[in-house]
Design an enzyme around this catalytic site. Structure first.
Site: not given
Ligand SMILES: Cc1ncc(COP(=O)(O)O)c(C=O)c1O
Length: 361
Positions: A102, A196, A172
């Site tokens: 991520w 989550k 994030d």
């Molecule tokens: C730490 C983290 N950042 C970003 C995301 C991406 O999120 P989204 O699917 O809401 O774009 C996730 C998804 O699991 C994540 O765990």
């Protein structure tokens, strides 16, 4: 109804009390004779939901009115681009700490927009840990420093924030927001997909400090400008009303449980039983994360071979433990233990893990 323990990484288990409340008032919200799905986002009933959810987020995180809470769409993935669009002006550098897929994605978006610097990376060695305090090397006066507080895929988590001096720290927190008390005032901006620990998919929460927001660039398209949403209290256009409503119920549940201290206690207890099962297996289960970086939200591990991993997932499914297959990029098993998972569920899984290891090890 079949009893299951839901270990999905997201969308994920939600507090039963919040779901039951939503069910009870689905057809008649706040004595309107209509569902919350059916009323205008400009109605006083919805405005109250919106305001309550914002206040609860600030309250739980111990933040004052100098922080704006924004309810956006597009997932955390849209934040990867929106952040640099707003806060990475030409001539400045944004620093990224790479601790997993991520953060790599967040960096890739920023690279398309401006100058970036990798302040630290634990990619070598397969993202088994987060960097230590003296490994983070900032650029000269970065526009911001971006970290991923919990690495959902690898199962690692920051337990001590990096020192960034006066640089704005951005995180994030998609997979560990509201899971433990944090010094939220250290952060200039926090973002999280709701699906989550907060509520259903479709809502992205952004928390931004006013003095940082004032530095946001002009000329960003209206819907992608944080300022638009801060100035309109997230009612510039139609928000994801049901997701905000359900998130508000989840936040109320967190408050009722005793807030973030209670969440942390509950989450640590759950993580401990699962890690104990892993550590007691004489190497049958091999944890991915180094002990100091272990996440209390996502526990990741491998079995001796993929055939046994498949059998583990399948046998677990028969016993009612669902959502255990690891992310496709890492493989193995991932046990997600978000706020709403009970200690009973984590303990039952730990017992299953012990039995499975004894039978196969
Ligand atoms: C730490 C983290 N950042 C970003 C995301 C991406 O999120 P989204 O699917 O809401 O774009 C996730 C998804 O699991 C994540 O765990």
């Amino acid at each position: 109804m079949r009893k299951v323990y839901n270990f999905y990484a997201g969308p994920a288990v939600l507090p039963r009390e919040a779901l039951e409340r939503a069910q009870a008032e689905l057809l008649d919200f706040a004595d309107t004779g209509m569902s919350v799905l059916e009323i205008s986002h400009r109605s006083k009933e919805y405005e109250q939901v919106n305001a309550e959810a914002m206040d609860r987020i600030r309250g739980l995180l111990g933040l004052g009115s100098d922080y704006h809470v924004l309810f956006l769409q597009g997932g955390a993935s849209t934040q990867f681009a929106m952040l640099p669009m707003n806060f990475l002006p030409g001539g400045r550098t944004a620093d990224y700490v790479l601790t997993g897929s991520w953060s790599e994605k967040a960096l890739a978006e920023a690279r398309g927009i401006g100058r970036t610097h990798v302040a630290a990376s634990t990619r070598d060695g397969g993202y088994r840990r987060v960097p230590g305090p003296d490994e983070v090397r900032l650029s000269d006066s970065p526009a911001y420093v971006h970290i991923t507080s919990n690495n959902t895929i690898y199962g690692t988590q920051w337990h001590r924030w990096p020192e960034v001096g006066s640089a704005p720290l951005v995180a994030d927190m998609s997979s560990d927001i509201m899971s433990r008390p944090i010094d939220a005032a250290r952060f200039a901006l926090i973002y999280a997909g709701a699906q989550k620990n907060l509520g259903p998919a479709g809502l992205t929460v952004v928390i931004v400090r006013d003095d940082f927001l004032r530095q946001a660039r002009e000329g960003v398209p209206t819907m992608l400008s944080y300022r638009t949403h801060a100035e309109s209290l997230s009612l510039y256009n139609t928000p994801p009303v049901f997701a905000v409503y359900l998130t508000n119920l989840v936040l109320e549940w967190i408050e009722g449980q005793g807030g973030l201290r209670a969440m942390e206690e509950r989450n640590r207890a759950k993580a401990k039983v699962v890690y104990d099962a892993l550590d007691a297996s004489d190497g049958y289960y091999r944890g991915h994360a180094e002990p100091d970086s272990r996440s209390i939200m996502n526990v990741t591990f491998r079995l001796p071979d993929e055939a046994q991993e498949r059998e583990f997932v399948s046998r677990a499914g028969e016993e009612g433990f669902v959502g255990l297959k690891g992310h496709r990029s890492v493989g193995g098993i991932r046990v997600s233990l978000y706020n709403a998972m009970t200690l009973e569920g984590a303990s039952a899984l730990a017992e299953f893990m012990g039995e499975f290891a004894r039978a196969h090890g």
